[in-house]
Design a protein around this motif. Structure first.
Motif, mmCIF file in Angstrom:
data_model
loop_
_atom_site.group_PDB
_atom_site.id
_atom_site.type_symbol
_atom_site.label_atom_id
_atom_site.label_comp_id
_atom_site.label_asym_id
_atom_site.label_seq_id
_atom_site.Cartn_x
_atom_site.Cartn_y
_atom_site.Cartn_z
ATOM 1 N N SER A 2 17.214 -13.320 4.008
ATOM 2 C CA SER A 2 16.375 -12.171 4.309
ATOM 3 C C SER A 2 16.084 -12.078 5.797
ATOM 4 C CB SER A 2 15.059 -12.265 3.518
ATOM 5 O OG SER A 2 15.307 -12.230 2.135
ATOM 6 N N ASP A 56 5.875 -12.775 1.724
ATOM 7 C CA ASP A 56 6.804 -11.788 1.182
ATOM 8 C C ASP A 56 7.438 -10.902 2.249
ATOM 9 O OD1 ASP A 56 6.245 -12.595 -1.449
ATOM 10 O OD2 ASP A 56 4.463 -11.326 -1.489
ATOM 11 N N GLU A 84 11.236 -11.133 2.929
ATOM 12 C CA GLU A 84 12.001 -10.641 1.774
ATOM 13 C C GLU A 84 11.915 -9.126 1.685
ATOM 14 O OE1 GLU A 84 11.940 -11.013 -3.110
ATOM 15 O OE2 GLU A 84 10.896 -12.502 -1.873
ATOM 16 N N TRP A 85 10.733 -8.585 1.953
ATOM 17 C CA TRP A 85 10.565 -7.137 1.898
ATOM 18 C C TRP A 85 11.429 -6.426 2.921
ATOM 19 C CZ3 TRP A 85 4.510 -7.020 1.558
ATOM 20 C CH2 TRP A 85 4.133 -7.208 0.228
ATOM 21 N N GLU A 88 14.858 -6.234 1.606
ATOM 22 C CA GLU A 88 14.945 -5.302 0.482
ATOM 23 C C GLU A 88 14.807 -3.861 0.960
ATOM 24 O OE1 GLU A 88 12.893 -4.568 -3.909
ATOM 25 O OE2 GLU A 88 12.566 -6.458 -2.827
ATOM 26 N N ALA A 93 18.126 -2.745 2.276
ATOM 27 C CA ALA A 93 19.183 -2.633 1.273
ATOM 28 C C ALA A 93 18.890 -1.620 0.174
ATOM 29 C CB ALA A 93 19.427 -4.006 0.644
ATOM 30 N N GLN A 94 17.617 -1.284 -0.031
ATOM 31 C CA GLN A 94 17.275 -0.438 -1.168
ATOM 32 C C GLN A 94 17.781 0.996 -0.989
ATOM 33 O OE1 GLN A 94 13.015 0.012 -1.663
ATOM 34 N NE2 GLN A 94 12.706 0.741 0.420
ATOM 35 N N ARG A 125 14.277 5.399 -4.680
ATOM 36 C CA ARG A 125 12.933 4.832 -4.845
ATOM 37 C C ARG A 125 11.877 5.906 -4.605
ATOM 38 N NH1 ARG A 125 11.478 -1.164 -4.245
ATOM 39 N NH2 ARG A 125 9.285 -1.147 -4.849
ATOM 40 N N LEU A 173 7.001 -1.468 -0.170
ATOM 41 C CA LEU A 173 8.386 -1.025 -0.311
ATOM 42 C C LEU A 173 8.467 0.444 -0.724
ATOM 43 C CD1 LEU A 173 9.962 -4.192 -1.906
ATOM 44 C CD2 LEU A 173 10.773 -3.074 0.181
#
Length: 285
Positions: free
Chosen positions: A3, A91, A94-95, A98, A101-102, A107, A210
């Protein structure tokens, strides 16, 4: 791939940016701080009426610095201190990965769908016109209710970044700088920069950093919306290319309504006014 490899890397080091700020604003207070997650926040304290000008100047320099500016009330130290109430510091890395990549459009669309479902299933009663409820969230239903296209964007007025609304009657603002690809990454780098997830305006459908990042990135790409002011439950976006036609304004109004019902309670009015303006001001109660 870890990440951490997704962490945005600025073109200028924090020391270089601090030097430029101190050189350019020799009489101003300048400071830097680091959150528990290792995110650096640099800040420049300016008179309230100058905050918008300073923000515009440094937004224009983002491509050469890699640091995104936003206006707020507290100092970088205020931002870095006492922000671990929900244990989110671990977090953040990691966020960021994400968020990169999201599928941000998907979303953002899910926020619209869940808001519509919540409104129809949890708020509307059996005597309500459910089609009318659904029109608030369906741009195709909403568009015919809006005024015809306008030739140019409506002027936007800042309520909080440079205005004097409510408890923001202070003479000073801070312009913060965060290493980010755009303002849409700020909510995941600094989860408490504005905290929609602490307000339960939609019952149990709490939104996450996110979600905020996805929505802001979609609005950035679709309409040129840029994070301008953020603090507590208050958010302002400068919008470079707001929609001018009914269909585009309906899309923006429906998404604004789904994201912030506390501000956007009347999508028709919003579609004819704020959605077509160069400033979107939102707040959560």
């Amino acid at each position: 791939m870890s990440s951490s490899s997704f962490r945005p890397r600025p073109l200028l080091s924090s020391d270089e940016l601090l030097h430029r700020l101190r050189t350019g604003f020799p009489a101003a207070e300048v400071e830097g701080a680091m959150t528990a997650a290792g995110v650096e926040v640099l800040g420049l304290r300016v008179p309230r009426e100058q905050a918008g000008v300073v923000w515009e100047e440094w937004r224009a320099r983002h491509d050469e610095t890699g640091w995104w500016p936003y206006v707020t009330l507290g100092s970088p130290t205020d931002m870095a201190d006492g922000r671990g109430e929900l244990g989110w510091d671990a977090d953040v890395l990691e966020w960021v990965g994400e968020a990169v990549a999201q599928d941000h459009d998907a979303r953002a669309a899910s926020v619209l769908v869940s808001a519509c479902r919540w409104a129809v299933e949890e708020v509307a009663n059996v005597d309500d016109d459910l089609d009318l409820w659904r029109s608030d969230y369906d741009p195709d239903r909403l568009a015919p209710l809006l005024a015809p296209a306008v030739e140019r964007p409506l002027p936007g007025v800042s309520q909080w970044a440079t205005g004097t609304r409510d408890f923001f009657e202070k003479d000073w603002r801070w312009v913060h700088f965060v290493a980010a690809r755009g303002g849409y990454e700020v909510p995941v780098l600094l989860p408490f920069v504005y905290t929609t997830w602490n307000w339960s305006g939609y019952g149990d459908r709490g939104l996450t950093p996110l979600d905020a990042s996805a929505i802001l990135r979609r609005w950035h790409e679709q309409w040129g919306a840029e994070l301008f002011f953020a603090t507590g439950p208050y958010l302002e976006l400068v919008v470079d290319r707001p929609p001018l036609d009914p269909r585009g304004a309906a899309q923006a109004a429906a998404e604004l309504h789904a994201y912030c019902h506390d501000t956007v309670q009347d999508p028709v009015k919003t579609g004819d006014t704020m959605a077509r303006a160069t400033m979107w001001s939102l707040w959560w109660d």
